[in-house]
Structure formats: structure tokens, C-alpha cells
Motif scaffolding. Sequence first.
Motif, PDB file in Angstrom:
ATOM      1  N   LYS A 182      -5.233  -5.397  -1.851  1.00 13.80           N
ATOM      2  CA  LYS A 182      -3.569  -5.499  -2.192  1.00 13.80           C
ATOM      3  C   LYS A 182      -2.575  -5.430  -0.066  1.00 13.80           C
ATOM      4  O   LYS A 182      -2.173  -6.659  -0.277  1.00 13.80           O
ATOM      5  CB  LYS A 182      -2.792  -4.622  -2.391  1.00 13.80           C
ATOM      6  N   THR A 183      -3.073  -4.688   0.557  1.00 10.92           N
ATOM      7  CA  THR A 183      -2.595  -5.054   2.175  1.00 10.92           C
ATOM      8  C   THR A 183      -2.616  -5.672   2.748  1.00 10.92           C
ATOM      9  O   THR A 183      -2.020  -6.596   3.505  1.00 10.92           O
ATOM     10  CB  THR A 183      -2.438  -3.659   3.323  1.00 10.92           C
ATOM     11  N   THR A 184      -4.106  -6.385   2.659  1.00  6.23           N
ATOM     12  CA  THR A 184      -4.500  -8.221   3.593  1.00  6.23           C
ATOM     13  C   THR A 184      -3.632  -8.939   2.611  1.00  6.23           C
ATOM     14  O   THR A 184      -2.651  -9.468   3.758  1.00  6.23           O
ATOM     15  CB  THR A 184      -5.678  -8.108   3.556  1.00  6.23           C
ATOM     16  N   ALA A 208       5.023   0.274  -0.291  1.00  4.99           N
ATOM     17  CA  ALA A 208       5.119   1.602  -1.463  1.00  4.99           C
ATOM     18  C   ALA A 208       3.665   2.434  -1.315  1.00  4.99           C
ATOM     19  O   ALA A 208       4.250   3.319  -2.249  1.00  4.99           O
ATOM     20  CB  ALA A 208       5.715   0.581  -2.783  1.00  4.99           C
ATOM     21  N   ASP A 209       3.253   2.500  -0.704  1.00  4.62           N
ATOM     22  CA  ASP A 209       1.793   3.277  -1.135  1.00  4.62           C
ATOM     23  C   ASP A 209       2.596   4.434  -0.219  1.00  4.62           C
ATOM     24  O   ASP A 209       1.926   5.055   1.779  1.00  4.62           O
ATOM     25  CB  ASP A 209       0.968   3.224  -0.456  1.00  4.62           C
ATOM     26  N   ILE A 210       3.313   5.377  -0.426  1.00  6.65           N
ATOM     27  CA  ILE A 210       3.320   6.845   0.182  1.00  6.65           C
ATOM     28  C   ILE A 210       2.590   8.010   0.267  1.00  6.65           C
ATOM     29  O   ILE A 210       1.600   8.130  -0.186  1.00  6.65           O
ATOM     30  CB  ILE A 210       4.719   7.451  -0.221  1.00  6.65           C
ATOM     31  N   ILE A 248       6.318  -6.352  -2.341  1.00  7.72           N
ATOM     32  CA  ILE A 248       6.121  -4.770  -2.371  1.00  7.72           C
ATOM     33  C   ILE A 248       4.616  -4.635  -2.598  1.00  7.72           C
ATOM     34  O   ILE A 248       3.713  -5.171  -3.643  1.00  7.72           O
ATOM     35  CB  ILE A 248       6.750  -3.867  -4.126  1.00  7.72           C
ATOM     36  N   ASP A 249       4.408  -3.553  -1.830  1.00  5.54           N
ATOM     37  CA  ASP A 249       2.655  -3.294  -1.550  1.00  5.54           C
ATOM     38  C   ASP A 249       2.959  -1.935  -2.149  1.00  5.54           C
ATOM     39  O   ASP A 249       2.695  -0.956  -1.945  1.00  5.54           O
ATOM     40  CB  ASP A 249       2.240  -3.040  -0.293  1.00  5.54           C
ATOM     41  N   CYS A 250       1.837  -2.649  -3.523  1.00  5.10           N
ATOM     42  CA  CYS A 250       1.356  -0.845  -4.345  1.00  5.10           C
ATOM     43  C   CYS A 250       0.227  -0.205  -4.388  1.00  5.10           C
ATOM     44  O   CYS A 250      -0.565  -0.485  -3.828  1.00  5.10           O
ATOM     45  CB  CYS A 250       1.287  -1.629  -5.682  1.00  5.10           C
TER      46      CYS A 250
HETATM   47 MG    MG Z   1      -3.063  -0.642   1.099  1.00  3.48          MG
END
Ligand code: MG
Lengths: 268, 89
Positions: free
Chosen positions: A17-19, A40-42, A119-121
Motif C-alpha cells: 500500500k505505502t509503496t 492515515a496509518d497512525i 490516502i495510505d490506509c
Molecule cells: Mg503501509
Amino acid sequence: MSGKAIVITSGKGGVGKTTTTANLGAALALAGNTVVLLDADIGLRNLDVVMGLENRIVYDLVNVVEGVCTYNKALIKDKRIDGLYLLPAAQIKDKDAIKPEQMKALVENIKEEFDFVLIDCPAGIEQGFLNAIIGADEAIIIVTPEVSSVRDADRVVGLLDKKGNIPLENMHMVVNRIRMDMVRKKEMLDVSDIEDLLRINVLGVIPDDESVIVSTNKGEPIVLSSKNSVAQAFHDMAGRVLGEDIPFDEKPDRSFVSAVMRFFGLAQ
Amino acid sequence: MFGFKKLFSGEAGSKNAAKERLRLVLIHDRASVSQETIESMKRELIDVISHYIEFDTNDLEFKMESKNEKVALIASIPIVSNKKSIKGA
Ligand SMILES: [Mg+2]
Ligand SMILES: Nc1ncnc2c1ncn2[C@@H]1O[C@H](COP(=O)(O)OP(=O)(O)OP(=O)(O)O)[C@@H](O)[C@H]1O
């Protein structure tokens, strides 16, 4: 003007996801769009290090939501790519520091001024997931060719529809980490298998490649540092997001070894 | 023999197993019915049906299937035919 908010999600963790958020965002910006990458990955902030912007963080998402500063003030401008910005997540333990309504309002605000909000979930389907999807118009579901990843993706499809009000036609999937050598040996699910099972349209196919790790080591998006098949896959993906009709590469694996094997009839 | 056939029918490799398993898992997930629920449903149904007809419990089949975008519960209960008639009749 109103831009488009797209959530990048998966259910299963560690599938890319982040990539994808980083590289799709960079590719969209390189194509001339203004883009905000919203982490959004708090509590498990990572988009900043993948982008190589970790040393420039002053304010984060929770500061913005709590009214400590405006979102504009928290945005980090990527000096390498015009139009690309990062809104970093907070590194706090309380994952529920943000309410869905606050997130929705924030995304609406950013959309007023930018072409895209990606939005990075976070992984999972808990509160953090619900916060990430609430403001999204569309969703990109990342799936790897593995049983557990496909299964989780299917759960997420159901939830995006029920909890996120994102209609099926606004969901797209990206198949990440595909290995053509294994696909040819029928030891790996191929893209059409996954399409059959999940029944959502394919936005991109990314090969499994060590350049992804190398680029993360350096904190440089692959679309900036390389012209390989992974970089091309992200440019193609960006083109499709922009509505271009880009055909899928039939043979993403063009390595020398496989070409030689094909020549000698050892592979198809 | 079996191995030979597999090798040349293009069915070698683990991906077919993955796809087949996923197909079933997704059907159950989508219907929110676990294998466990089906098992207990099966036991109760066997109980009820056995009051009326005689059948071979080893030949029973209960499964979820996807038909035209809908999930259906399919039960196959082969009735033992060499027995004279329906019980209790
Ligand atoms: Mg990630
Ligand atoms: N196409 C690829 N080829 C090789 N490695 C990859 C590829 N895509 C992702 N990876 C690697 O997989 C790991 C996880 O990727 P990433 O952090 O993007 O996943 P994620 O879905 O955001 O994870 P999380 O659920 O923890 O947030 C990273 O180490 C990354 O370098």
C-alpha cells in the motif's frame, strides 16, 4: 475545483500500500497534477521514510485535526517533484485520536485545492481503516498473488461498499509482486485468476523486484530513480487513473535469462 | 499415470489448488456462513429428515455454491432405494 480522493487499501498488511501510494502519487505529479499523499496509518507512520521526507516533518495529521495548525502548514513539499506534497501521520499510540467525520472534512478541504488526495490506509479493518476510507471517492485495492491476500481483499471490497459508500465501479485493484517465472510454471495465481475471483477491474500489475527495496533504502520513489518495469508499471497506472487507455504489458518479464530459456524452449 | 496426465494437461502447479480453495472460501465469506455453521445445520437436517426417509449418511453432500451472482446452499441426500418404502408410512 474539486479533486479526487483515492484510498489505497488491502486488508492484509505488508502487500504494498505505502509503496503504491508513494509511486502512484509521484507519477501523477510528474504528469502535471497536484497531489497530496495522506498517511492515515497512525502510530505506524511510514510514507515519510518511503518518500525520504522523514527529516522535514513539523506537524502531522493529528495536529491538523486537533486544530493546532492548518493542513496547508502541515504539508511537506517534495522538492524533487513539482506539485507533490505529504501530510504525515502522527506517531502516537492512540489510533482513535481521529474521528471519521474529522477525516472526511479534512479530505473534502484538501480536494478543494488539489487534483488528487491519495490516502495510505493502515492494514486491518478496524477504526483506522474506517477513517481512511470515509472521505474517499474511489479505492485501489492492493493484492498479492497469494490466497490470504486475495481473501482479505474480498473482505475489503465488501466493507468499502457497506461502510465506505464506494460503489463497485469505483474500486480498482492492483496486483503487486507478480513473478512471471512462477506464473508460467502455474505455481502462482495470475492476474486473470484474481480478476475472476474478485470481479473488480485491474488498474495495474507490478512485478516483484528488488528495485523496490533499493528505492526504499534511498528514500526515493522508483518512478524518479529508475526506468525499469516497476517504474513503467506505476506510470501506466497513473495514466489509467487519468483516464488514458493504456494496454497491459503481456510479458512484464523480459529478463535475459527468461529470453534465453524461451529461445531454448525451456520456458513459454 | 495420474502424474503423467497432470503434467501434460497443464494442470500441474499449485495455482489451481489456490484458485479452487479461494473460490470456496470467498463463497463462505461472502455469505457469512462458516463451515462450522454448515456442519451443525447438516446435523440438524439429518435428524429431521431421518424421521421420514431412509438414506445413506455417508453419501450426503452439503455445499455452498455460487449461481448467477447469488450464493445457494445445495444439499444432496441420496435416498436408499432398495428399502421398501418411506418410514412411518
Ligand atoms: Mg503501509
Ligand atoms: N513489487 C515489489 N517488489 C519487491 N518488494 C516489494 C514490492 N512491493 C512491496 N515490496 C516490499 O514489501 C514490503 C511492504 O511494502 P509496503 O510497506 O508498501 O506495504 P504496506 O501494505 O504499506 O504495509 P503495511 O500494511 O505494513 O502498511 C516493503 O519492504 C517493500 O519494499
